[in-house]
Design a protein around this motif. Structure first.
Motif, PDB file in Angstrom:
ATOM      1  N   PHE A  94       0.823  -1.217   0.000  1.00  0.00           N
ATOM      2  CA  PHE A  94       0.000   0.000   0.000  1.00  0.00           C
ATOM      3  C   PHE A  94       0.855   1.264   0.000  1.00  0.00           C
ATOM      4  O   PHE A  94       0.492   2.254  -0.629  1.00  0.00           O
ATOM      5  N   THR A  95       1.973   1.258   0.705  1.00  0.00           N
ATOM      6  CA  THR A  95       2.823   2.445   0.734  1.00  0.00           C
ATOM      7  C   THR A  95       3.805   2.481  -0.429  1.00  0.00           C
ATOM      8  O   THR A  95       4.274   3.550  -0.802  1.00  0.00           O
ATOM      9  N   PHE A 135       0.472   5.472   6.244  1.00  0.00           N
ATOM     10  CA  PHE A 135       1.670   6.188   5.813  1.00  0.00           C
ATOM     11  C   PHE A 135       2.912   5.681   6.543  1.00  0.00           C
ATOM     12  O   PHE A 135       3.974   6.305   6.493  1.00  0.00           O
ATOM     13  N   THR A 136       2.766   4.535   7.216  1.00  0.00           N
ATOM     14  CA  THR A 136       3.885   3.851   7.867  1.00  0.00           C
ATOM     15  C   THR A 136       4.014   2.459   7.262  1.00  0.00           C
ATOM     16  O   THR A 136       3.023   1.739   7.140  1.00  0.00           O
ATOM     17  N   ASN A 137       5.225   2.078   6.871  1.00  0.00           N
ATOM     18  CA  ASN A 137       5.421   0.781   6.232  1.00  0.00           C
ATOM     19  C   ASN A 137       5.200  -0.368   7.212  1.00  0.00           C
ATOM     20  O   ASN A 137       5.679  -0.317   8.337  1.00  0.00           O
ATOM     21  N   ILE A 138       4.470  -1.401   6.769  1.00  0.00           N
ATOM     22  CA  ILE A 138       4.442  -2.630   7.557  1.00  0.00           C
ATOM     23  C   ILE A 138       5.741  -3.377   7.298  1.00  0.00           C
ATOM     24  O   ILE A 138       6.337  -3.276   6.228  1.00  0.00           O
ATOM     25  N   SER A 139       6.198  -4.123   8.287  1.00  0.00           N
ATOM     26  CA  SER A 139       7.513  -4.762   8.198  1.00  0.00           C
ATOM     27  C   SER A 139       7.435  -6.266   8.002  1.00  0.00           C
ATOM     28  O   SER A 139       8.464  -6.933   7.958  1.00  0.00           O
ATOM     29  N   GLU A 140       6.219  -6.819   7.893  1.00  0.00           N
ATOM     30  CA  GLU A 140       6.087  -8.247   7.621  1.00  0.00           C
ATOM     31  C   GLU A 140       5.000  -8.443   6.575  1.00  0.00           C
ATOM     32  O   GLU A 140       4.108  -7.604   6.420  1.00  0.00           O
ATOM     33  N   TRP A 171      -5.985   0.583   2.467  1.00  0.00           N
ATOM     34  CA  TRP A 171      -5.754   0.747   1.033  1.00  0.00           C
ATOM     35  C   TRP A 171      -6.402   2.026   0.515  1.00  0.00           C
ATOM     36  O   TRP A 171      -5.796   2.780  -0.261  1.00  0.00           O
ATOM     37  N   GLY A 172      -7.622   2.286   0.984  1.00  0.00           N
ATOM     38  CA  GLY A 172      -8.360   3.435   0.489  1.00  0.00           C
ATOM     39  C   GLY A 172      -7.762   4.772   0.860  1.00  0.00           C
ATOM     40  O   GLY A 172      -8.021   5.776   0.195  1.00  0.00           O
ATOM     41  N   ARG A 173      -6.969   4.801   1.912  1.00  0.00           N
ATOM     42  CA  ARG A 173      -6.289   6.049   2.283  1.00  0.00           C
ATOM     43  C   ARG A 173      -5.168   6.386   1.303  1.00  0.00           C
ATOM     44  O   ARG A 173      -4.806   7.566   1.160  1.00  0.00           O
ATOM     45  N   ARG A 174      -4.607   5.378   0.628  1.00  0.00           N
ATOM     46  CA  ARG A 174      -3.445   5.600  -0.225  1.00  0.00           C
ATOM     47  C   ARG A 174      -3.763   5.578  -1.719  1.00  0.00           C
ATOM     48  O   ARG A 174      -3.070   6.216  -2.505  1.00  0.00           O
TER      49      ARG A 174
END
Length: 534
Positions: A47-48, A180-185, A119-122
């Motif tokens: 998403f990001t 707006f923050t990456n997920i790490s997994e 998803w809809g925020r991005r």
């Protein structure tokens, strides 16, 4: 948004002796497919990270509520079905039974709702949906409801789209991470599990078959729709930036599939009797020059129009793909490309006469705009061949037009980081960059990020063009195909006046794979289900 670098074909044979030997982490190579993607993936959040490489990774790991077949029709994937009530204001979705995430937890309605919100925020299409959502509720573990304040007839197209960012369903705990923050997994419910502890950024990624995956019980595999039947225990991605090394690895059988052979090398690998060269993305790749609307001189639309006057699209596409052909394609390059994919329902010829292919006329326009000799800082990704080729042609063109050009070359990751800056040139800003989108990204206004004109919220370049946004809204609300076509035609007319970006042509990218691979699906992204060896 991608690519790779070119070396002479003769170097391929020489490079073979220096190839790395790739470890096999399972009993037999028959159960492993080794693949060289078009780029490295520094960020696995689908998403990001809007780069194609993040989407391609995500299609292995995640699944979608609806898939899209090769006719660009949405088809139920994770859902068993849906009902629409109250004049299109209420949509109720029922998930298929037995769906599980890779961590063993069941896929529930609340996971879908949280994923749609993140998803809809991005995503541009998602933002349009969320603007019409009154409420989303989980009726039971397998059923969720979306209530709208205005009808949204394109709901299923939004859920099934293959353009970045796609709606992938992830566990609620990950979907609740700030968008707006990456997920790490990477935890999904898709046909493969990501082997996170084997991920070496810039070198390799690995995926293993998900034994709990529940394919769609019927239908025909077609692009991202239908049964996703996996015939490999393991998928290994090998990041090989050097094209000659990748070509030699493919010829020697050390890899099975090279996603994007470069223009100078795919004729060489095509001559190998053990290799197929084919075009699987029939919508092509559309080149663009993206000017920065916040900085001079491209904050002036007259200067942006002068670039269109000067450009010959075939010059750019020849630099990218050359003159070679593959079976079924008399040529791999096209000009006459406007602001929508030429084979799409949105395509129009309006404004194409702006391409005068004249340096002299462009210089006169620059002179009239007071921009002769203006400073340009152009960003170039040297590790992606099509972008590098476009930037070199573009830099030469801009110099001949009369600009003072500073071509700043770096890797793609650095370009992506720098293009996020809104600073002036003297503080690390930029004037423009070249990149590519898939034709399906420019199929209609819904997911066409580069044509948007919504200012600070727009894709880097940040154009503010309210008239384009008004026609985009008219397309969403169009009562019939004629009204939708009228809206996209007017969008193109406005775009040639205001120039959110400059289309630089279109080409078809060949892919190359060992002939013992069968079942390769047409379309995009590169898909690893249905493929088998033998």
């Amino acid at each position: 948004m991608f690519r790779r670098d070119l070396l002479a074909g003769a170097a391929a044979g020489a490079a073979a002796t220096a190839l790395p030997r790739f470890a096999i982490a399972q009993p037999t190579a028959q159960r492993v497919i080794k693949y060289v993607p078009h780029a490295n993936i520094p960020n696995i959040d689908p998403f990001t990270n809007t780069a194609f490489i993040a989407r391609d990774h995500a299609f292995l790991v995640y699944d979608q509520l609806y898939g899209m077949n090769d006719k660009f029709e949405p088809v139920p994937q994770m859902v068993q079905g849906h009902v629409v009530e109250n004049d299109g204001l209420l949509w109720r979705f029922t998930l298929r039974d037995g769906l599980k995430f890779h961590d063993g937890s069941p896929v529930r309605g609340r996971d879908c709702i949280a994923s749609i919100k993140r998803w809809g925020r991005r995503d541009a299409f998602g933002q349009e949906l969320l603007a019409r959502v009154a409420d989303m509720t989980e009726d039971s573990d397998r059923v969720f409801t979306i209530k709208l304040n205005r009808p949204f007839a394109k709901m299923l197209e939004a859920f099934s789209k293959v353009t970045t960012s796609c709606l992938f369903i992830m566990p609620e705990r990950l979907a609740n991470v700030d968008p707006f923050t990456n997920i790490s997994e990477a935890v999904g419910s898709g046909p493969f599990r990501f082997v996170q502890n084997e991920w070496v950024p810039g070198s390799s990624l690995a995926y293993v078959r998900n034994p709990d995956y529940v394919p769609v019980p019927n239908g025909t595999p077609s692009m991202t729709a239908g049964p996703k039947i996996v015939h490999f225990d393991r998928v290994e991605w090998k990041i090989i930036p050097d094209a000659s090394t990748a070509a030699a690895a493919l010829q020697n059988g050390e890899i099975d599939w090279w996603e994007q052979p470069t223009a100078d090398l795919f004729p060489l690998v095509a001559r190998n009797r053990n290799i197929n060269v084919d075009v699987i993305n029939g919508t092509g790749l559309i080149g663009i020059f993206r000017p920065n609307h916040l900085t001079a001189p491209f904050n002036n639309p007259a200067v942006r129009r002068a670039v269109i006057t000067a450009i010959d699209q075939i010059d750019f596409m020849t630099a990218v793909i050359g003159d070679a052909t593959v079976p079924g394609y008399q040529t791999l390059k096209r000009d006459g490309i406007g602001f929508f994919a030429p084979d799409s329902p949105s395509a129009s010829t309006v404004g194409l006469d702006r391409y005068k292919k004249s340096i002299d006329a462009a210089r006169a326009e620059l002179q009239a705009a007071g921009a002769m000799g203006a400073k340009l800082v152009l960003l170039n990704a040297t590790d992606l061949a099509s972008i590098n080729a476009s930037a070199l042609v573009g830099a030469d063109l801009f110099r001949r037009m009369g600009f003072d050009v500073d071509l700043v070359s770096a890797d793609w990751g650095t370009v992506v980081s720098r293009r996020a800056s809104k600073n002036p040139l003297e503080q690390g800003g930029w004037s423009g960059f070249f990149t590519f989108w898939s034709g399906v990204d420019h199929w209609n206004p819904a997911s066409h990020a580069s044509i948007r004109g919504h200012g600070d919220a727009a894709w880097p370049g940040w154009p503010t063009i309210p008239a384009i946004e008004a026609q985009r809204n008219a397309w969403f609300d169009a009562p019939n195909e004629a009204a939708a076509k009228a809206a996209t035609t007017e969008m193109q007319r406005i775009a040639f006046d205001e120039v959110p970006y400059v289309p630089t042509g279109m080409y078809y990218q060949p892919t190359a794979y060992r002939k013992n691979l069968t079942g390769m699906l047409k379309g995009q992204p590169p898909l690893f289900w249905n493929v088998r060896r033998g």
